[in-house]
Design a protein around this motif. Structure first.
Motif, short mmCIF file in Angstrom:
data_model
loop_
_atom_site.label_atom_id
_atom_site.label_comp_id
_atom_site.label_asym_id
_atom_site.label_seq_id
_atom_site.Cartn_x
_atom_site.Cartn_y
_atom_site.Cartn_z
N PRO A 109 0.86 -1.19 0.00
CA PRO A 109 0.00 0.00 0.00
C PRO A 109 0.90 1.24 0.00
CG PRO A 109 -0.60 -1.53 1.76
CD PRO A 109 0.73 -1.97 1.24
N ILE A 110 0.59 2.20 -0.83
CA ILE A 110 1.32 3.47 -0.85
C ILE A 110 0.46 4.49 -0.12
CG2 ILE A 110 2.32 5.30 -2.27
CD1 ILE A 110 2.62 3.21 -4.52
N ILE A 111 0.96 4.97 1.00
CA ILE A 111 0.23 5.95 1.80
C ILE A 111 1.08 7.20 1.94
CG2 ILE A 111 -1.04 4.17 3.06
CD1 ILE A 111 0.99 4.71 5.39
N PHE A 112 0.55 8.19 2.65
CA PHE A 112 1.28 9.43 2.91
C PHE A 112 1.33 9.66 4.41
CE2 PHE A 112 -0.95 9.83 -1.17
CZ PHE A 112 0.15 9.88 -2.01
N SER A 113 2.48 10.07 4.90
CA SER A 113 2.65 10.27 6.34
C SER A 113 1.76 11.40 6.83
CB SER A 113 4.12 10.57 6.67
OG SER A 113 4.56 11.73 5.97
#
Length: 258
Positions: A61-65
């Protein structure tokens, strides 16, 4: 879930120390290969550049901090300190894509002086892959960087350039107000309460669908829209990561949703 990378006055993720590579001090030092990176085993989220979205979305999964200065992260576990893709020694359990942030370790380009924009090749001296070993590839030959070091330098330069493109992408997401706080709730049989994960950001699909005119055209022409879609598609892997944790016995008690 996702931790913001350390501030500039702290050591970067994975690094325990940082030393400039010197043709004088490290003239006889060598680099040796290793398929283990213990510190990697304790990282559940690794910084990712937009250049890697296309391949990384197949595995993570590509998420954003969270926070005001978010960065893209490849999620390898849903809980702090859990990486479902490596064993306790940091060896890969499966053949998956390894983010460039990890592959460049123990090297990186760093600014040694605050009043200069010049970047120098540095390394983590605590790594067991660089040192005054009898075996390995030399870092210097006749006082000059070896071909191996030149290749490492080139890789680190490419990584920095990709980082700049990633920063521009994030600025565009923030400017377009497309980010929102993320949450995933996973219900498991025989568990009354679901497992709830928060502490990250994601693209708001409703706002994305509402984009019109110049804003939408700009994202399409700049190539940002496919990156956003890669991020959104990858979120479906959250449950696969959870399943990996479950199989490995690394799932804590479920959090009660607020």
């Amino acid at each position: 879930m996702a931790s913001v990378p350390p501030a500039n006055n702290q050591l970067p993720l994975l690094f325990s120390d940082l030393t400039p590579l010197s043709s004088v001090e490290h003239a006889s030092w060598k680099a040796r290969a290793s398929d283990a990176l213990p510190v990697f085993a304790r990282q559940h989220a690794i910084p990712l550049t937009i250049d890697e979205f296309a391949v990384a979305q197949r595995y993570y999964p590509i998420i954003f901090s969270a926070g005001d200065n978010p960065v893209p992260l490849a999620l390898m576990g849903l809980n702090e300190g859990i990486n479902t893709f490596v064993d306790a020694d940091g060896k890969l359990l499966d053949q998956v894509y390894v983010p460039a942030y990890v592959r460049r370790y123990p090297f990186l380009l760093a600014r040694l002086r605050e009043d200069s924009d010049e970047l120098s090749l540095c390394f983590d001296p605590s790594a067991n892959t660089i040192g005054p070993f009898e075996e390995g590839d030399p870092l210097f030959v006749d006082g000059q960087p070896s071909e191996g070091v030149k290749a490492i330098l080139g890789f680190c330069e490419q990584f920095e350039q990709a980082g700049q493109r990633t920063t521009a992408f994030m600025q565009e997401l923030i400017k377009s107000e497309l980010l929102m706080d993320g949450e995933v709730s996973i219900q498991v049989a025989d568990n009354e309460q679901p497992f709830v994960y928060r502490g990250f950001q994601m693209v708001n699909e409703e706002k994305l669908r509402d984009l019109r005119g110049d804003s939408l055209r700009k994202m399409m022409q700049s190539g940002l829209l496919p990156l956003v879609h890669a991020h959104l598609f990858s979120l479906g892997i959250m449950r696969e990561i959870f399943a990996r944790q479950l199989d490995q016995g690394k799932v804590p008690a479920p959090e009660i949703a607020a």
